[in-house]
Design a protein around this motif. Sequence first.
Motif, PDB file in Angstrom:
ATOM      1  N   ASP A   1       0.824  -1.338  -0.033  1.00  0.00           N
ATOM      2  CA  ASP A   1      -0.023  -0.140   0.019  1.00  0.00           C
ATOM      3  C   ASP A   1       0.929   1.043   0.076  1.00  0.00           C
TER       4      ASP A   1
ATOM      5  N   SER B   1       2.224   3.532   4.108  1.00  0.00           N
ATOM      6  CA  SER B   1       1.774   2.118   4.353  1.00  0.00           C
ATOM      7  C   SER B   1       1.092   2.121   5.838  1.00  0.00           C
TER       8      SER B   1
ATOM      9  N   ALA C   1       6.014  -0.252   0.090  1.00  0.00           N
ATOM     10  CA  ALA C   1       5.553  -0.076   1.534  1.00  0.00           C
ATOM     11  C   ALA C   1       6.883  -0.537   2.326  1.00  0.00           C
TER      12      ALA C   1
END
Length: 280
Positions: free
Chosen positions: A20, A24, A179
Motif C-alpha cells: 500500500d 503504508s 511499503a
Amino acid sequence: MASTAVVKASIDVVQIVGADGVSSKVRAAMGAQYLTWNYGQMGLVATVRLSEPTENKVAWQRFLPTGPVALLPLTDELSSLVWSINSDEARRLLNLTDECFADALNEALWKQHPRHPAVDTATRRLDSILDSLMLRSSAVRQLQPSVAEIEPNSRAAFPLAFGHSTRYMGAGVVLIGDAAHRVHPLAGQGVNLGFGDVKCLTEQLTESVYSGQSIGSKSPLLNYETSRQRHNVPTMLAIDGLQKLYSTEATPIVVLRSLGLQLTHALTPLKSAIMNHAAV
C-alpha cells in the motif's frame, strides 16, 4: 444416540501482503521502524510527445546541476518524463502552460552548461589511456530527443525521499514494494526492487508449500526478508550515494564522478555486473 464432534484447527496463512505504498498503513500497524529522509526535491512526471517519431526504445537521462531529467520510452512518439528538481522550481514548472513547460524541458535537455577545464583535461587523459589499452567503447553516443508538446493533464509531482522498513514481515503480514522501501528515481530502480520482492516472496511461498510447510509459516517469510534486505539495502545505499554525488558541483567530485562513468562504460564486465544486480 449419535454425536457429532466439532474439531477446530488453526491454519497459519499470510493474512496481509502490505503493498500500500510509501505511507503504508500495514507497515504502521506492524509497528516496524521506518528510516527516512527527504531530498528536498520533487519528481515531476508527465507524458511528452516527441518532435518526430523514432525507434524509441532506449531510456535517456541527463544529470543537471539541479537534478537529473529522464525520458522513458512508451511508443515511437511518446515518452514518460521523470524530472528531479528542487521543490520550489517543480511547483513553478507545474504552473506553466503546456507550451512554456515544453520550452523549459527542451532547454533542460539541450542547454550546454560550462565545464571546469580540470574535468575536460582529466576525461581526455583517461580517453587516451583507454585508447592505448583498447578499452574505449565503440558505442555511438545517442543524442537526446526533442519534445514537441506535453500531453494534456499529464503533469504531476511528488516529493522525493529515502525510506526503508527495518522489518519486512510480522505475524501473518509481509511488506513488498514501496511499503517496504523507497528510493530516489535517478537510477530507475524503484519498480525493479518491487518486482524483485514479488518474485522472491512467490518463490519462498511456493517452496514452503511443496516442502509441506504452511504457506504462512515463519520460515519462508524470514527467508524472504533476509534475501530481499541483503539485496535491497546495498542497492538503496548506492542510489542514495549517487544522489549525493550528483548534488554537488565541487570540482574534485565532478572530476571523480566523470572518470567513474567513463571507466564503467569502458569496462564491460563491470557494467554487466551492475546491470545484472539491478535486474534481480
